[in-house]
Design an enzyme around this catalytic site. Structure first.
Site, PDB file in Angstrom:
ATOM      1  N   LYS A 169     -14.218   4.635  76.540  1.00  0.00           N
ATOM      2  CA  LYS A 169     -13.100   4.718  77.541  1.00  0.00           C
ATOM      3  C   LYS A 169     -12.258   5.788  77.254  1.00  0.00           C
ATOM      4  CE  LYS A 169     -13.138  -0.378  77.081  1.00  0.00           C
ATOM      5  NZ  LYS A 169     -12.704  -1.534  76.111  1.00  0.00           N
ATOM      6  N   GLN A 213      -8.253  -3.393  72.261  1.00  0.00           N
ATOM      7  CA  GLN A 213      -9.718  -3.868  72.211  1.00  0.00           C
ATOM      8  C   GLN A 213      -9.928  -5.132  71.377  1.00  0.00           C
ATOM      9  OE1 GLN A 213     -12.279  -2.101  73.598  1.00  0.00           O
ATOM     10  NE2 GLN A 213     -13.596  -3.918  73.139  1.00  0.00           N
ATOM     11  N   ASP A 265      -6.162  -4.574  81.926  1.00  0.00           N
ATOM     12  CA  ASP A 265      -7.251  -5.668  81.916  1.00  0.00           C
ATOM     13  C   ASP A 265      -7.089  -6.840  82.829  1.00  0.00           C
ATOM     14  OD1 ASP A 265      -9.378  -4.750  80.064  1.00  0.00           O
ATOM     15  OD2 ASP A 265      -8.157  -5.342  78.243  1.00  0.00           O
TER      16      ASP A 265
END
Length: 297
Positions: free
Chosen positions: A52, A96, A119
């Site tokens: 990412k 994460q 997200d």
């Protein structure tokens, strides 16, 4: 001939189009910023975060990273998230997963500012998605919509089966497919590990999205002739090679390919789209927070 969708190619095209959005923001003195937070020593998590970060740097998005000792108190994670919430240079925040057992995952998701929740997992953003007014669509389901669009697969009026009911893929995917909007209007069935006679359900489907997390759960005998098959699974199984393992999806690719008209491979199908849509959401978040209209692809 079966159309094997190339997620890398579709993702690259969207990323190139995002550059125009970033240029628009730059003209207003805004650089999109994505913060990643890692509280784990899991090698897979470390790899995902690195991917990412590289993707951000390649596109011109500022990458901010925070690492927290997995044995640290949960409060340290929440304080880190709070500081990122307050930082105007940070437009998106991604914690994460998984987090350590002593940290409550749901509390983590709720602690992120909904306008920075790229997200799309904060309860407010989940509610907006279900209501048909999504701020951020979760990255993997949104990426699947983009793949279907690229393959000219029309979902309207089609029978769709989603295999899997996770908060990350299964539930939001089903919600997107039933929305009264482009990429939706499908009659959608959600199946899972307790579904009786899964094959009877999938054989009736024009579109099958396999996201159950079981290696090669769906094979060709469970697919209708001419169906579209989207394989979300990434499963490590033992193999007689140098690594000692190989990656397979939730779909038995070779047999399903014989019957499907459109199919995604593993790897190289849905996976690249997930990171692409994370970048998309970060750019969108920057536009919202800076009040700068951007023409998203």
């Amino acid at each position: 001939m079966t159309n094997v969708l190339d997620g890398n190619a579709v993702g690259d095209r969207i990323r190139e189009e995002l550059r125009g959005c970033i240029d628009t923001l730059d003209g207003e003195g805004v650089t999109p910023g994505l913060a990643t937070v890692l509280m784990s020593e899991d090698p897979a998590s470390e790899t995902y975060v690195s991917m990412k970060q590289r993707a951000c740097e390649d596109l011109g998005i500022e990458s901010i990273h925070r690492e927290i000792d997995p044995d640290a108190p949960a409060e340290e994670l929440f304080e880190t998230v709070e500081s990122l919430n307050d930082d105007p240079e940070v437009h998106g925040i991604l914690v994460q997963m998984p987090v350590p057992d002593h940290v409550d995952k749901r509390t983590v998701l709720r602690s992120i500012d909904p306008e920075k929740d790229v997200d799309g997992f904060h309860p407010e953003n989940v509610g907006r998605l279900v209501a048909g007014d999504a701020r951020f669509k979760p990255c993997t389901p949104h990426g699947i919509q983009k793949l279907l669009e690229a393959a000219d697969v029309d979902t309207e009026g089609k029978e769709a089966v989603v295999v899997g009911r996770s908060d990350i893929v299964g539930k939001p995917m089903a919600n997107l497919l039933i929305q009264k909007a482009p990429g939706g209007n499908a009659t959608t069935t959600v199946c899972h590990s307790r579904t009786d006679d899964l094959g009877a359900k999938t054989r009736e489907a024009d579109i099958v999205v396999a996201a159950a997390g079981y290696p090669e759960l769906v094979d060709g005998s469970m697919i209708a002739e001419g169906a579209t098959v989207i394989d979300v699974g990434v499963n490590r199984v033992d193999a007689d090679n140098e690594k000692g393992y190989e990656l397979v999806g939730d779909v038995e690719f070779e047999s399903a390919k014989e019957r499907a008209e459109v199919i995604t491979p593993v790897p190289g199908g849905v996976g690249p789209m997930t990171i692409t849509m994370l970048l998309y959401n970060t750019v969108k978040a920057a536009g919202i927070q800076a009040d700068v209209p951007v023409d998203l692809p």
